[in-house]
Design a protein around this motif. Structure first.
Motif, short mmCIF file in Angstrom:
data_model
loop_
_atom_site.label_atom_id
_atom_site.label_comp_id
_atom_site.label_asym_id
_atom_site.label_seq_id
_atom_site.Cartn_x
_atom_site.Cartn_y
_atom_site.Cartn_z
N VAL A 138 0.85 -1.18 0.00
CA VAL A 138 0.00 0.00 0.00
C VAL A 138 0.89 1.24 0.00
O VAL A 138 1.94 1.27 0.65
CB VAL A 138 -0.97 0.01 1.21
CG1 VAL A 138 -0.21 -0.03 2.53
CG2 VAL A 138 -1.89 1.23 1.15
N SER A 139 0.47 2.25 -0.76
CA SER A 139 1.27 3.47 -0.86
C SER A 139 0.37 4.67 -1.09
O SER A 139 -0.63 4.58 -1.81
CB SER A 139 2.28 3.36 -2.01
OG SER A 139 3.00 4.57 -2.17
N THR A 140 0.71 5.78 -0.46
CA THR A 140 0.02 7.04 -0.72
C THR A 140 1.08 8.11 -0.97
O THR A 140 2.18 8.05 -0.42
CB THR A 140 -0.86 7.47 0.46
OG1 THR A 140 -0.03 7.62 1.63
CG2 THR A 140 -1.94 6.44 0.75
N GLY A 141 0.74 9.09 -1.79
CA GLY A 141 1.72 10.13 -2.08
C GLY A 141 1.10 11.34 -2.72
O GLY A 141 -0.03 11.30 -3.22
N VAL A 142 1.83 12.42 -2.70
CA VAL A 142 1.42 13.64 -3.40
C VAL A 142 2.55 14.05 -4.32
O VAL A 142 3.72 13.74 -4.07
CB VAL A 142 1.09 14.78 -2.42
CG1 VAL A 142 -0.16 14.46 -1.63
CG2 VAL A 142 2.25 15.06 -1.48
N VAL A 143 2.19 14.73 -5.38
CA VAL A 143 3.18 15.13 -6.38
C VAL A 143 2.90 16.55 -6.83
O VAL A 143 1.74 16.96 -6.93
CB VAL A 143 3.17 14.15 -7.59
CG1 VAL A 143 1.78 14.03 -8.18
CG2 VAL A 143 4.15 14.58 -8.67
N ARG A 144 3.96 17.32 -7.08
CA ARG A 144 3.84 18.62 -7.69
C ARG A 144 4.40 18.52 -9.11
O ARG A 144 5.54 18.07 -9.30
CB ARG A 144 4.62 19.68 -6.91
CG ARG A 144 4.40 21.11 -7.46
CD ARG A 144 5.35 22.11 -6.79
NE ARG A 144 5.28 22.06 -5.36
CZ ARG A 144 4.35 22.68 -4.61
NH1 ARG A 144 3.42 23.40 -5.22
NH2 ARG A 144 4.36 22.58 -3.30
N PHE A 145 3.59 18.90 -10.09
CA PHE A 145 4.03 18.86 -11.47
C PHE A 145 4.75 20.16 -11.82
O PHE A 145 4.59 21.18 -11.13
CB PHE A 145 2.84 18.64 -12.40
CG PHE A 145 2.15 17.32 -12.19
CD1 PHE A 145 2.64 16.17 -12.78
CD2 PHE A 145 1.03 17.23 -11.37
CE1 PHE A 145 2.02 14.94 -12.57
CE2 PHE A 145 0.40 16.02 -11.15
CZ PHE A 145 0.90 14.86 -11.75
N LYS A 146 5.53 20.12 -12.88
CA LYS A 146 6.30 21.30 -13.26
C LYS A 146 5.42 22.48 -13.66
O LYS A 146 5.86 23.63 -13.60
CB LYS A 146 7.27 20.94 -14.40
CG LYS A 146 8.44 20.09 -13.92
CD LYS A 146 9.46 19.88 -15.02
CE LYS A 146 10.67 19.10 -14.48
NZ LYS A 146 11.70 18.88 -15.53
N ASN A 147 4.17 22.19 -14.05
CA ASN A 147 3.26 23.28 -14.40
C ASN A 147 2.59 23.89 -13.17
O ASN A 147 1.76 24.80 -13.29
CB ASN A 147 2.20 22.79 -15.40
CG ASN A 147 1.37 21.64 -14.85
OD1 ASN A 147 1.31 21.39 -13.66
ND2 ASN A 147 0.72 20.92 -15.76
N GLY A 148 2.92 23.38 -11.98
CA GLY A 148 2.37 23.92 -10.74
C GLY A 148 1.19 23.15 -10.19
O GLY A 148 0.82 23.33 -9.02
N ALA A 149 0.56 22.32 -10.99
CA ALA A 149 -0.58 21.53 -10.53
C ALA A 149 -0.11 20.46 -9.54
O ALA A 149 1.06 20.06 -9.52
CB ALA A 149 -1.28 20.88 -11.71
N LEU A 150 -1.04 20.00 -8.71
CA LEU A 150 -0.74 18.97 -7.72
C LEU A 150 -1.39 17.65 -8.12
O LEU A 150 -2.30 17.61 -8.94
CB LEU A 150 -1.25 19.40 -6.34
CG LEU A 150 -0.73 20.73 -5.80
CD1 LEU A 150 -1.32 21.01 -4.42
CD2 LEU A 150 0.80 20.75 -5.75
#
Length: 338
Positions: free
Chosen positions: A212-224
């Motif tokens: 099981v894994s959870t995560g957040v990411v920030r894209f280079k365009n600023g979106a999450l």
């Protein structure tokens, strides 16, 4: 006609063999495995030549493409041998288990002027092609965030089928094995990732890697982005979803394997047109199998002398995102993606 051979005759090889047999411009001529018994069903069904020695297979002058279907940890050595033998390569996901190995494969293919395609077939689902069209037309405007969810079941029997399953050296966990497809889709529609923060655990399965894994990411365009992936769902696969939200629209793709549009509301698309898109997907939710798309694209790429649609660099980006999530979970800190 482009001639293909499959290396590694485990479960996924069946999809490759069927895809090649149904693909336009493709022909399966051989299979290779160190265990002769594993090749017997392919020899009987497809009338192909069996090989236990990869080097011998690679000497065939009539062979154009090698499909690598071995455990992930073995991809690199096989790919380098195939590239040095001037054979084009279709490699199952993930391209490799480390960036160093991925770069070795990509470099070997470039140095030998052979084509490389990574199997991320979910891009070719009818619903995903509709989503990509919407994104390419900038219908959602400035992007806010996206969400990718894989709530599946892989019980202990699944992992016990082979000693390499669930190991860090040869397989990886839910992110590397199952959800890497969804991470590829996220990058495909949202653009490159810049930074991640993740937590993971091995809660219910007796394996080395995470279930099981959870995560957040920030894209280079600023979106999450938000990522949730698990093989711990009781008692069977529940859902796979991909949602994208923007200033002028939102869309949610769902179902057990993300084949349907569950929500579509876009400023520039009226209700009637939205319904036509939804019903169009529903009329043929599975379309041509993704593996067949990959095979046909490779055959055409060779004939047209172009890059395959899903390139080695694409496979590397998905791998890079997985590895960044792993590093973040291990260090409990945000991780920048190079």
């Amino acid at each position: 006609m482009i001639n293909f051979a499959i290396v590694g005759c485990g479960h996924i090889a069946n999809k490759h063999a069927e895809a090649i047999s149904n693909a336009e411009g493709a022909n399966l001529i051989a299979v290779c495995d160190t265990i002769p018994e594993k090749m017997e069903p392919f020899v009987e069904k497809y009338n192909v030549e069996p090989y236990t020695d990869l080097k011998e297979l690679l000497t065939r002058e009539d062979l154009d493409v090698i499909n690598i279907c071995t455990p992930s940890g073995h991809h690199t050595g096989i790919a380098v041998q195939a590239a040095n033998a001037k054979k084009h390569i279709v490699v199952e996901k993930p391209i490799a288990l480390t960036l160093e190995d991925a770069d070795t494969i990509i470099s070997a293919c470039k140095e030998n002027n052979v084509k490389l395609s990574v199997v991320h077939p979910n891009r070719f689902r009818p619903v995903m092609m509709e989503l990509k069209k919407i994104m390419d037309d900038d219908k959602l405007g400035k992007l806010s965030h996206a969400n990718a969810t894989v709530r599946w079941n892989r019980n202990q029997e699944y992992y016990d089928q082979a000693p390499w399953r669930g190991t860090k050296a040869l397989d990886g966990g839910v992110l590397m094995n199952q959800a890497i497809h969804n991470l590829d889709l996220l990058l495909w529609v949202m653009g490159d990732a810049e930074e991640v923060f993740s937590m993971s655990a091995t809660r219910l399965r007796d394996i080395e890697a995470e279930d099981v894994s959870t995560g957040v990411v920030r894209f280079k365009n600023g979106a999450l982005g938000v990522i949730e992936a698990a093989t711990t769902i009781y008692p069977k696969n529940l859902e796979e979803t991909l949602s994208v939200f923007g200033e002028t629209g939102s869309i949610k793709i769902g179902g057990r394997t993300a084949n349907f549009i569950e929500h579509l509301n876009i400023e520039d698309i009226n209700d009637e047109s939205s319904n036509d898109i939804i019903e169009g997907v529903k009329a043929d939710p599975f379309g041509k199998p993704g593996h067949q798309w990959i095979i046909e694209d490779m055959a055409k790429a060779i004939v047209e002398d172009r890059e395959p649609v899903v390139s080695g660099e694409d496979g590397r980006k998905a791998l890079s995102l997985v590895l960044a999530l792993y590093e973040s979970a291990e260090t409990n800190t945000p991780v920048k993606i190079n």
